[in-house]
Scaffold this motif. Structure first.
Motif, PDB file in Angstrom:
ATOM      1  N   GLN A 291       0.830  -1.197   0.000  1.00 36.38           N
ATOM      2  CA  GLN A 291       0.000   0.000   0.000  1.00 36.38           C
ATOM      3  C   GLN A 291       0.870   1.254   0.000  1.00 36.38           C
ATOM      4  O   GLN A 291       1.632   1.493   0.933  1.00 36.38           O
ATOM      5  N   GLY A 292       0.745   2.057  -1.055  1.00 40.57           N
ATOM      6  CA  GLY A 292       1.473   3.308  -1.153  1.00 40.57           C
ATOM      7  C   GLY A 292       2.952   3.178  -1.405  1.00 40.57           C
ATOM      8  O   GLY A 292       3.694   4.157  -1.274  1.00 40.57           O
ATOM      9  N   LEU A 293       3.417   1.988  -1.765  1.00 42.88           N
ATOM     10  CA  LEU A 293       4.842   1.771  -2.001  1.00 42.88           C
ATOM     11  C   LEU A 293       5.144   1.737  -3.496  1.00 42.88           C
ATOM     12  O   LEU A 293       4.367   1.182  -4.281  1.00 42.88           O
ATOM     13  N   SER A 294       6.267   2.335  -3.873  1.00 45.58           N
ATOM     14  CA  SER A 294       6.708   2.245  -5.263  1.00 45.58           C
ATOM     15  C   SER A 294       7.204   0.836  -5.542  1.00 45.58           C
ATOM     16  O   SER A 294       7.536   0.078  -4.623  1.00 45.58           O
ATOM     17  N   GLU A 295       7.272   0.474  -6.810  1.00 48.05           N
ATOM     18  CA  GLU A 295       7.766  -0.853  -7.172  1.00 48.05           C
ATOM     19  C   GLU A 295       9.212  -1.037  -6.717  1.00 48.05           C
ATOM     20  O   GLU A 295       9.598  -2.123  -6.256  1.00 48.05           O
ATOM     21  N   GLU A 296       9.987   0.022  -6.822  1.00 46.74           N
ATOM     22  CA  GLU A 296      11.382  -0.059  -6.385  1.00 46.74           C
ATOM     23  C   GLU A 296      11.472  -0.340  -4.889  1.00 46.74           C
ATOM     24  O   GLU A 296      12.288  -1.156  -4.443  1.00 46.74           O
ATOM     25  N   ARG A 297      10.622   0.353  -4.116  1.00 46.25           N
ATOM     26  CA  ARG A 297      10.626   0.151  -2.666  1.00 46.25           C
ATOM     27  C   ARG A 297      10.174  -1.261  -2.305  1.00 46.25           C
ATOM     28  O   ARG A 297      10.731  -1.898  -1.403  1.00 46.25           O
ATOM     29  N   LYS A 298       9.164  -1.783  -3.005  1.00 49.28           N
ATOM     30  CA  LYS A 298       8.701  -3.139  -2.734  1.00 49.28           C
ATOM     31  C   LYS A 298       9.790  -4.160  -3.027  1.00 49.28           C
ATOM     32  O   LYS A 298       9.985  -5.119  -2.268  1.00 49.28           O
ATOM     33  N   GLN A 299      10.519  -3.959  -4.112  1.00 49.34           N
ATOM     34  CA  GLN A 299      11.596  -4.891  -4.446  1.00 49.34           C
ATOM     35  C   GLN A 299      12.716  -4.833  -3.409  1.00 49.34           C
ATOM     36  O   GLN A 299      13.307  -5.866  -3.058  1.00 49.34           O
ATOM     37  N   GLN A 300      13.000  -3.636  -2.899  1.00 48.10           N
ATOM     38  CA  GLN A 300      14.028  -3.506  -1.868  1.00 48.10           C
ATOM     39  C   GLN A 300      13.598  -4.203  -0.583  1.00 48.10           C
ATOM     40  O   GLN A 300      14.395  -4.888   0.071  1.00 48.10           O
ATOM     41  N   MET A 301      12.336  -4.042  -0.219  1.00 54.69           N
ATOM     42  CA  MET A 301      11.840  -4.697   0.984  1.00 54.69           C
ATOM     43  C   MET A 301      11.845  -6.205   0.825  1.00 54.69           C
ATOM     44  O   MET A 301      12.153  -6.936   1.777  1.00 54.69           O
ATOM     45  N   ARG A 302      11.545  -6.682  -0.361  1.00 51.47           N
ATOM     46  CA  ARG A 302      11.584  -8.117  -0.592  1.00 51.47           C
ATOM     47  C   ARG A 302      13.017  -8.638  -0.454  1.00 51.47           C
ATOM     48  O   ARG A 302      13.253  -9.694   0.133  1.00 51.47           O
ATOM     49  N   ALA A 303      13.978  -7.880  -0.995  1.00 52.88           N
ATOM     50  CA  ALA A 303      15.376  -8.281  -0.869  1.00 52.88           C
ATOM     51  C   ALA A 303      15.816  -8.286   0.592  1.00 52.88           C
ATOM     52  O   ALA A 303      16.531  -9.195   1.043  1.00 52.88           O
ATOM     53  N   ASP A 304      15.382  -7.283   1.353  1.00 52.63           N
ATOM     54  CA  ASP A 304      15.708  -7.223   2.773  1.00 52.63           C
ATOM     55  C   ASP A 304      15.110  -8.424   3.512  1.00 52.63           C
ATOM     56  O   ASP A 304      15.770  -9.051   4.358  1.00 52.63           O
ATOM     57  N   GLY A 305      13.864  -8.738   3.196  1.00 58.77           N
ATOM     58  CA  GLY A 305      13.208  -9.869   3.838  1.00 58.77           C
ATOM     59  C   GLY A 305      13.879 -11.186   3.504  1.00 58.77           C
ATOM     60  O   GLY A 305      14.058 -12.044   4.376  1.00 58.77           O
ATOM     61  N   LEU A 306      14.262 -11.346   2.251  1.00 62.70           N
ATOM     62  CA  LEU A 306      14.947 -12.569   1.842  1.00 62.70           C
ATOM     63  C   LEU A 306      16.230 -12.760   2.645  1.00 62.70           C
ATOM     64  O   LEU A 306      16.513 -13.858   3.135  1.00 62.70           O
ATOM     65  N   ALA A 307      17.008 -11.692   2.805  1.00 64.60           N
ATOM     66  CA  ALA A 307      18.263 -11.780   3.559  1.00 64.60           C
ATOM     67  C   ALA A 307      17.997 -12.146   5.018  1.00 64.60           C
ATOM     68  O   ALA A 307      18.711 -12.984   5.602  1.00 64.60           O
TER      69      ALA A 307
END
Length: 237
Positions: free
Chosen positions: A121-137
């Motif tokens: 919600q309210g997140l750019s695609e770039e921000r979502k991808q960064q959060m996914r990368a952070d979560g994966l780590a």
């Protein structure tokens, strides 16, 4: 009245408490909370003002417990004979408390960026991808820790029978598959073996079918579903 567990779907960590109650084998009922239906029924605040699952309405006086660690410790205390928990004052009790504390904090929290990215919600695609990368780590790091703890063990604390902590590990570790993070069997074989052991147990199969909305019986302790309105009416009475 039997204890009532409020469990959230889809994919809630409250699955662990259903599995633990089945392992316990003492009468209980369930109340289903559809987490994606917003807002949640306001009646639920009578059982958990923070509007989260799981919550456990205890038998007898009708007091409620919240937070998975507290609920699972309660179930474990009722299931000492089955090995689900241990007598307070023993090292085994402390080790179980330690494990539940870890699983419900660091292990659970590792998935937080993934859920936030998923909701988006309210997140750019770039921000979502960064959060996914952070979560994966984060998830890979915590899975590595659990993998080392498990080693060749069948269960987290090394005994011949599962404890309530094993139910929680299964309920949360399956989120890695949901988010399609990695091949768990290839990278974390001990966690994969543990998950399959729980998933294919009668209690695991029952809990997953309950979560999917199927009409199943379980091992005999399950006394059916009850609605929030029915419970609220009994509180008023």
């Amino acid at each position: 009245m039997e204890p009532v567990l409020f469990y959230g779907v889809p994919g809630g960590c409250s699955l662990a408490s259903i599995i633990a109650l089945e392992w316990l084998g003492q009468p209980y009922k369930l109340c289903r909370i559809e987490m994606l239906e917003q807002p949640w029924p306001p009646t639920f605040t009578r059982f958990n003002p923070r509007m989260k699952t799981p919550a456990l309405r205890l038998g007898g006086g009708g007091a409620s417990l919240t937070e998975s660690a507290a609920i699972l410790q309660h179930i474990g205390g009722r299931g000492i004979k089955q090995g689900l928990g241990f007598r307070q004052g023993t090292l085994e009790f402390d080790r179980l408390a330690e494990m539940l504390s870890y699983l419900t904090t660091d292990f659970f929290a590792a998935f937080a960026p993934l859920w936030k990215s998923y909701e988006g919600q309210g997140l750019s695609e770039e921000r979502k991808q960064q959060m996914r990368a952070d979560g994966l780590a984060l998830v890979r790091h915590e899975f590595g820790h659990v993998e080392r703890m498990l080693g060749e063990r069948s269960w987290l604390l090394g005994g011949e029978a599962p404890t309530v902590a094993d139910a929680y590990l299964f309920a949360v570790s399956r989120w890695a598959d949901y988010h399609q993070l990695f091949d768990t069997q290839a990278l974390f074989p001990a966690i994969h073996r543990h998950a399959e052991r729980v998933r294919n147990s009668p209690a695991g199969r029952f809990a997953l079918e309950i979560e999917e909305g199927r009409n199943v019986r379980g091992g005999g302790a399950f006394r059916g579903h009850v609605t929030l309105d029915e419970l609220a009416g009994r509180l008023v009475a």
